[in-house]
Design an enzyme around this catalytic site. Structure first.
Site, PDB file in Angstrom:
ATOM      1  N   ASP A  78       0.823  -1.205   0.000  1.00 36.29           N
ATOM      2  CA  ASP A  78       0.000   0.000   0.000  1.00 36.29           C
ATOM      3  C   ASP A  78       0.862   1.263   0.000  1.00 36.29           C
ATOM      4  OD1 ASP A  78      -2.012   1.826   0.219  1.00 36.29           O
ATOM      5  OD2 ASP A  78      -2.295   1.540   2.365  1.00 36.29           O
TER       6      ASP A  78
ATOM      7  N   ASP B 272      -1.511   5.281  -5.517  1.00 33.39           N
ATOM      8  CA  ASP B 272      -1.845   4.444  -4.366  1.00 33.39           C
ATOM      9  C   ASP B 272      -2.153   3.003  -4.755  1.00 33.39           C
ATOM     10  OD1 ASP B 272      -2.666   3.352  -2.010  1.00 33.39           O
ATOM     11  OD2 ASP B 272      -4.572   4.411  -1.937  1.00 33.39           O
TER      12      ASP B 272
END
Ligand SMILES: *[C@@H]1O[C@H](CO)[C@@H](O)[C@H](O)[C@H]1NC(C)=O
Ligand SMILES: *[C@@H]1O[C@H](CO)[C@@H](O)[C@H](O)[C@H]1NC(C)=O
Ligand SMILES: *[C@@H]1O[C@H](CO)[C@@H](O)[C@H](O)[C@H]1NC(C)=O
Ligand SMILES: *[C@@H]1O[C@H](CO)[C@@H](O)[C@H](O)[C@H]1NC(C)=O
Ligand SMILES: *[C@@H]1O[C@H](CO)[C@@H](O)[C@H](O)[C@H]1NC(C)=O
Length: 467
Positions: free
Chosen positions: A114, A335
């Site tokens: 992440d 992201d």
């Protein structure tokens, strides 16, 4: 003191301030480029509406619109959407969560990669609610690895806030609600998911590349909200900057520790994602095995200290010479923890109406289809409908352009022999004029996160990422 239920309620409804922290990171010199294979856990169509949005959500207002969202809103919205989805059992999407394997205490655990958050966190056996099927670590030396709430080098009284779980009455130390002797951590994400845990410091290894990080910080998850279970991996590895790790204490993120300990040659990493799996390249730029053509470079928005891999957007166009949506969209976060291309509600509505204008020029019935009504709904598309779909073109600083063609923003899925298309774009209340370039985009562009000169490089990826 709260009880767990009250504490969770508090998290859902109250916006609390988070302490700021100092600048980070020195640059390591030794070591060589390390490539970690990433696996992919596929999503079912029914899960698409609740696809992960794991950009770290600061609880405090700090001038960034998307960080001021109320968790409660996002959470309820996500849940409501999950409930209305028609189940299409057994049909897998060419999308999903990407994960790597970490070694802790002689065991292994899958962690979602992440770049939108900064904490390393995984479920531990003391977590009563964590689904065992997702992988759980038994920490056999709990008291040795636990960071006590009295450790003022990290668990500062100044950080003591509702995010700790409990502030010790005498010392104002930040103690975990579920383990009152350990430093408390509460991680919250943009999809409304959150975990409560205790801060630990110990050895964490990357078995695929034979790296062991000493005294690495991690959050032992002691409670996870139901939405945190969805990725079906045991944890999360946040690769954003240290300033996004304050939850409320500010542990050094894993990659920063690797750089400081000289385990990687440069303060740079790259990610290639594909329909099958991917690669996380630690310490440098992904080479030509992972990309087609040279990288385009854009500066990360300068913030002191840096928080996210966020870049400014000069223009966002739909179609050739089409409508400019720069009034609605002005920055983007890279992201890997977000599945779709996410944007604020207003920007999403503007993008959909621009796309419909392009599509409806041919007066096709497609423009009235449910496909548009609430993404992502999946429909069959005629070849003329497909051909009428416009490109979206993002213009960054220095006129660097990124084209998102229909093959990028559509997700193809085969249901009972029929090919359906789902829109891989979603509107999220509270994102404002920031868009999140999630896996839908990253699976087409191999991306370099150059933290040495604060820039992002991207180049079309090699299909399959060398798999
Ligand atoms: C671990 O620490 C807790 C709290 O300080 C203590 O109650 C417990 O006995 C310790 N356990 C071991 C095995 O030392
Ligand atoms: C792994 O790294 C250790 C220490 O850096 C080294 O001693 C060992 O030989 C390495 N093992 C492999 C399989 O490369
Ligand atoms: C950052 O470094 C890369 C080479 O690694 C270079 O190509 C790029 O132009 C640099 N970006 C900036 C903003 O200096
Ligand atoms: C567009 O399509 C609708 C419904 O199919 C039809 O009623 C209408 O007359 C069409 N308009 C034009 C300009 O072709
Ligand atoms: C969309 O972009 C692709 C690749 O950049 C290009 O080949 C194609 O012609 C564009 N399509 C339209 C309709 O402009």
């Amino acid at each position: 003191m709260y009880n767990v239920r009250e504490f969770i309620y508090f998290l859902l409804v109250v916006i609390v301030a988070v302490g700021a922290m100092g600048p980070a990171s020195s640059v390591g010199s030794a070591g060589e480029l390390r490539t970690i294979p990433l696996s992919k856990r596929r999503l079912q169509v029914a899960e698409l509406r609740s696809a992960a949005n794991r950009y770290y959500r600061h609880a405090g207002g700090d001038g960034h619109r998307h960080r001021e969202t109320s968790t409660g809103q996002v959470s309820l919205h996500t849940l409501a959407r999950a409930v209305v989805e028609e189940p299409l059992q057994g049909d897998l999407l060419p999308l999903g969560e990407y994960y790597a394997v970490l070694g802790v205490d002689g065991q292994v655990i899958d962690v979602q990669i992440d770049t939108g958050s900064s904490n390393l966190a995984f479920a531990v056996s003391r977590c009563a609610d964590c689904p065992p099927s997702d992988g759980i670590i038994h920490l056999s030396h709990w008291n040795e690895t636990s960071v006590p709430c009295s450790d003022q080098s990290i668990c500062l009284p100044a950080t003591c806030s509702g995010l700790c779980g409990g502030c010790s009455y005498e010392t104002q130390a930040c103690c975990s609600f579920l383990d009152p002797s350990s430093c408390g951590m509460t991680l919250m994400y943009g999809d409304g998911s959150f975990v409560l845990g205790a801060l630990h410091r110990g050895k964490v290894s990357l078995p695929a590349v034979n790296i062991t990080v000493q005294r690495a910080f991690f959050t032992a998850i002691l409670y996870d909200s139901s939405t945190f279970e969805r990725p079906k991996v045991g944890g999360i590895w946040g690769l954003a900057y240290e300033a996004a790790a304050c939850s409320p204490s500010c542990p050094t993120p894993l990659f920063d520790s690797m750089v400081k300990q000289g385990l990687v040659p440069r303060n740079v990493f790259s990610i290639c994602l594909s329909d099958k799996g991917g690669a996380l390249i630690l310490g440098g730029e992904a080479d030509s095995r992972y990309r087609l053509g040279p990288y385009s470079w854009i500066p990360i928005i300068s913030q002191s200290p840096p928080v996210y891999y966020e870049v400014s957007i000069k223009d966002f166009e739909v179609g050739v010479g089409g409508s400019s949506l720069s009034a609605y969209i002005d920055s983007a976060i890279f992201d890997s923890g977000t599945t779709l291309l996410a944007m604020g509600d207003t920007a999403f509505t503007a993008v959909i109406s621009s796309m419909k204008r392009a599509v409806c020029a041919g007066n096709s019935s497609f423009c009235h289809s449910r496909f548009w009504s609430e993404a992502p709904a999946c429909t069959a598309l005629s070849s003329s409908a497909l051909a009428s779909l416009p490109n979206m073109t993002i213009t960054f600083k220095n006129d660097v352009k990124m084209v998102l063609d229909p093959d990028t923003y559509l997700i193809k899925v085969e249901v009972g022999g029929e090919l359906l298309y789902c829109l891989g774009v979603e509107g999220i209340p509270g994102l404002g004029s920031t868009i999140v370039l999630g896996d839908v985009v990253l699976r087409r562009y191999t991306t370099v996160f150059n933290r040495e000169n604060s820039s992002i490089g991207f180049a079309p990826s090699v299909p399959g990422c060398g798999h």
